[in-house]
Design a protein around this motif. Structure first.
Motif, PDB file in Angstrom:
ATOM      1  N   PRO A 238      31.599  56.160  45.244  1.00  0.00           N
ATOM      2  CA  PRO A 238      31.746  55.856  46.669  1.00  0.00           C
ATOM      3  C   PRO A 238      32.610  54.602  46.892  1.00  0.00           C
ATOM      4  N   GLU A 239      33.036  54.392  48.124  1.00  0.00           N
ATOM      5  CA  GLU A 239      33.822  53.202  48.446  1.00  0.00           C
ATOM      6  C   GLU A 239      32.989  51.948  48.176  1.00  0.00           C
ATOM      7  N   THR A 240      33.667  50.891  47.698  1.00  0.00           N
ATOM      8  CA  THR A 240      32.967  49.646  47.373  1.00  0.00           C
ATOM      9  C   THR A 240      33.610  48.455  48.084  1.00  0.00           C
ATOM     10  N   ILE A 241      32.898  47.338  48.063  1.00  0.00           N
ATOM     11  CA  ILE A 241      33.402  46.092  48.637  1.00  0.00           C
ATOM     12  C   ILE A 241      33.054  44.963  47.673  1.00  0.00           C
ATOM     13  N   PHE A 242      33.959  43.984  47.552  1.00  0.00           N
ATOM     14  CA  PHE A 242      33.689  42.848  46.672  1.00  0.00           C
ATOM     15  C   PHE A 242      34.273  41.576  47.266  1.00  0.00           C
ATOM     16  N   LEU A 243      33.736  40.453  46.821  1.00  0.00           N
ATOM     17  CA  LEU A 243      34.142  39.142  47.328  1.00  0.00           C
ATOM     18  C   LEU A 243      35.521  38.765  46.791  1.00  0.00           C
ATOM     19  N   LEU A 244      36.434  38.407  47.688  1.00  0.00           N
ATOM     20  CA  LEU A 244      37.754  37.895  47.308  1.00  0.00           C
ATOM     21  C   LEU A 244      38.173  36.898  48.382  1.00  0.00           C
ATOM     22  N   LYS A 245      37.954  35.610  48.084  1.00  0.00           N
ATOM     23  CA  LYS A 245      38.200  34.561  49.071  1.00  0.00           C
ATOM     24  C   LYS A 245      39.625  34.032  48.951  1.00  0.00           C
ATOM     25  N   VAL A 246      40.313  33.946  50.074  1.00  0.00           N
ATOM     26  CA  VAL A 246      41.702  33.497  50.076  1.00  0.00           C
ATOM     27  C   VAL A 246      41.817  32.064  49.550  1.00  0.00           C
ATOM     28  N   GLU A 247      40.788  31.243  49.781  1.00  0.00           N
ATOM     29  CA  GLU A 247      40.864  29.841  49.319  1.00  0.00           C
ATOM     30  C   GLU A 247      40.785  29.711  47.807  1.00  0.00           C
ATOM     31  N   ASP A 248      40.363  30.786  47.115  1.00  0.00           N
ATOM     32  CA  ASP A 248      40.296  30.751  45.655  1.00  0.00           C
ATOM     33  C   ASP A 248      41.602  31.179  44.996  1.00  0.00           C
ATOM     34  N   LEU A 249      42.578  31.629  45.788  1.00  0.00           N
ATOM     35  CA  LEU A 249      43.849  32.104  45.245  1.00  0.00           C
ATOM     36  C   LEU A 249      44.829  30.948  45.088  1.00  0.00           C
ATOM     37  N   PRO A 250      45.845  31.087  44.197  1.00  0.00           N
ATOM     38  CA  PRO A 250      46.820  30.003  43.985  1.00  0.00           C
ATOM     39  C   PRO A 250      47.582  29.656  45.259  1.00  0.00           C
ATOM     40  N   GLU A 251      48.041  28.410  45.339  1.00  0.00           N
ATOM     41  CA  GLU A 251      48.773  27.947  46.526  1.00  0.00           C
ATOM     42  C   GLU A 251      50.256  28.278  46.439  1.00  0.00           C
ATOM     43  N   ASP A 252      50.794  28.369  45.203  1.00  0.00           N
ATOM     44  CA  ASP A 252      52.208  28.701  45.012  1.00  0.00           C
ATOM     45  C   ASP A 252      52.462  30.167  45.394  1.00  0.00           C
ATOM     46  N   ASN A 253      53.574  30.422  46.086  1.00  0.00           N
ATOM     47  CA  ASN A 253      53.861  31.771  46.586  1.00  0.00           C
ATOM     48  C   ASN A 253      53.883  32.821  45.484  1.00  0.00           C
ATOM     49  N   GLN A 254      54.689  32.586  44.431  1.00  0.00           N
ATOM     50  CA  GLN A 254      54.818  33.585  43.371  1.00  0.00           C
ATOM     51  C   GLN A 254      53.503  33.775  42.625  1.00  0.00           C
ATOM     52  N   GLU A 255      52.808  32.682  42.360  1.00  0.00           N
ATOM     53  CA  GLU A 255      51.516  32.783  41.670  1.00  0.00           C
ATOM     54  C   GLU A 255      50.498  33.544  42.522  1.00  0.00           C
ATOM     55  N   ARG A 256      50.553  33.352  43.851  1.00  0.00           N
ATOM     56  CA  ARG A 256      49.636  34.075  44.748  1.00  0.00           C
ATOM     57  C   ARG A 256      49.884  35.581  44.658  1.00  0.00           C
ATOM     58  N   ASN A 258      51.389  37.205  42.223  1.00  0.00           N
ATOM     59  CA  ASN A 258      51.020  37.670  40.878  1.00  0.00           C
ATOM     60  C   ASN A 258      49.517  37.914  40.780  1.00  0.00           C
ATOM     61  N   SER A 259      48.742  36.992  41.352  1.00  0.00           N
ATOM     62  CA  SER A 259      47.286  37.114  41.316  1.00  0.00           C
ATOM     63  C   SER A 259      46.825  38.341  42.088  1.00  0.00           C
ATOM     64  N   LEU A 260      47.396  38.555  43.263  1.00  0.00           N
ATOM     65  CA  LEU A 260      47.004  39.692  44.101  1.00  0.00           C
ATOM     66  C   LEU A 260      47.362  41.022  43.442  1.00  0.00           C
ATOM     67  N   PHE A 261      48.551  41.095  42.844  1.00  0.00           N
ATOM     68  CA  PHE A 261      48.972  42.351  42.214  1.00  0.00           C
ATOM     69  C   PHE A 261      48.264  42.600  40.886  1.00  0.00           C
ATOM     70  N   SER A 262      47.664  41.559  40.311  1.00  0.00           N
ATOM     71  CA  SER A 262      46.835  41.777  39.116  1.00  0.00           C
ATOM     72  C   SER A 262      45.457  42.327  39.516  1.00  0.00           C
ATOM     73  N   ILE A 263      45.036  42.029  40.745  1.00  0.00           N
ATOM     74  CA  ILE A 263      43.756  42.545  41.260  1.00  0.00           C
ATOM     75  C   ILE A 263      43.911  43.995  41.714  1.00  0.00           C
TER      76      ILE A 263
END
Length: 312
Positions: A238-256, A258-263
């Motif tokens: 079934p569909e799921t939901i999980f915690l992903l807080k924007v404040e926990d992601l990198p501040e640098d544009n490219q790193e952000r 990269n992190s999102l596309f790895s998720i």
């Protein structure tokens, strides 16, 4: 700062005087022979940049406030920060720092800026919502004085008022009494975080049911209250939901990115926007960011975005 060229040569002359500093009497004007010490064809230009405010939360989260009875707070070796300390450590103006402190619900305790530890924050919020329920108050008219009188024996009155300021809007009625209008979306969001923080993934339909049962009576939960806090996986069954807080992601544009596309390999614009909106510079749009850092394609008639470069 950015270096810029100029068509006019800039000369460096020791002891040089401006016209305003010279004698105004035209009759006594003399030619002054000066030695040129150097020259330049460029200059430094100041460019407005996005303030680097993630470090602010990171510093304050080194030692979150767990309440007046916490032994940890009395023995902690971590630094505490005044406004002056933060000004020297954070690349941002005083106005930007003070605004961000308000955004992250920081409060001053004994002259130092602190963030409440999440469990303690939820404890305070629970005291307030239970009192609202027991007194059958309207969520739009919660009296400050009564809250302080009723809850002052449980927690410091400064903390009770702080939690009301964090989760409500303060106003004064015609009789001069102070009231708070509670923010439904923010309270629902906080309770969702409390439910999700101890689970890797949560069945979406079960979560929505438990979430609605957990919020104060009269409040309605909606998934759009969780933008930048949690992510729904519609591809799982079934569909799921999980915690992903924007404040926990990198501040640098490219790193952000990269992190999102790895998720998640492919994102819709609706899903990714809450996680990159804070990266937009002045007059920059989310669409412009996606064009620079992602590649678009169509999937089942829906535009999706994936990384422009391989993600390790």
């Amino acid at each position: 700062m950015k270096i810029a060229d100029t068509s006019n040569m800039l000369l460096f002359i020791p002891g040089c005087k401006t016209p305003e500093q010279l004698n105004a009497d035209q009759g006594s004007c003399n030619i002054i022979h000066s030695q040129i010490a150097g020259f330049s064809n460029n200059y430094w230009e100041l460019r407005r940049c996005r303030p680097k405010l993630k470090k602010l939360r990171k510093l304050l989260m080194e030692d979150p406030y767990e309440g007046p009875d916490s032994q940890k707070d009395q023995t902690s070796a971590f630094s505490k920060y005044t406004t002056e300390d933060l000004l020297s450590l954070i690349q941002a103006s005083e106005e930007e720092i003070l605004h961000q402190l308000q955004v992250i619900d920081a409060c001053k305790i004994e002259g130092y800026w602190r963030i409440l530890e999440f469990d303690y924050e939820m404890k305070l919020l629970n005291h307030v919502t239970q009192l609202i329920d027991s007194e059958s108050w309207s969520l739009n008219k919660v009296p400050l004085r009564t809250c302080l009188e009723e809850l002052g024996s449980l927690e410091p009155t400064e903390m009770i008022e702080h939690i009301l300021l964090s989760y409500g809007r303060k106003y004064i009625d015609d009789a001069g009494e102070v009231y708070f209008e509670m923010h439904e979306d923010k309270i629902c969001r906080a309770i969702a975080q409390m439910l999700l923080q101890n689970a890797v993934k949560f069945n979406l339909s079960e979560f929505q049911e438990v979430w609605q049962q957990s919020v104060p009576e009269g409040m309605t939960t909606r998934l759009d209250q969780l933008k930048g806090l949690a992510l729904v996986d519609k591809s799982s069954r079934p569909e799921t939901i999980f915690l992903l807080k924007v404040e926990d992601l990198p501040e640098d544009n490219q790193e952000r990115f990269n992190s999102l596309f790895s998720i998640r390999e492919k994102w819709t614009e609706v899903d990714i926007t809450p996680y990159i909106q804070d990266l937009c510079a002045e007059k920059q749009t989310v669409g412009a960011l996606l064009t620079k850092y992602a590649r678009s394609s169509m999937q089942n008639g829906v535009k999706v975005y994936n990384s422009r470069r391989p993600i390790s």
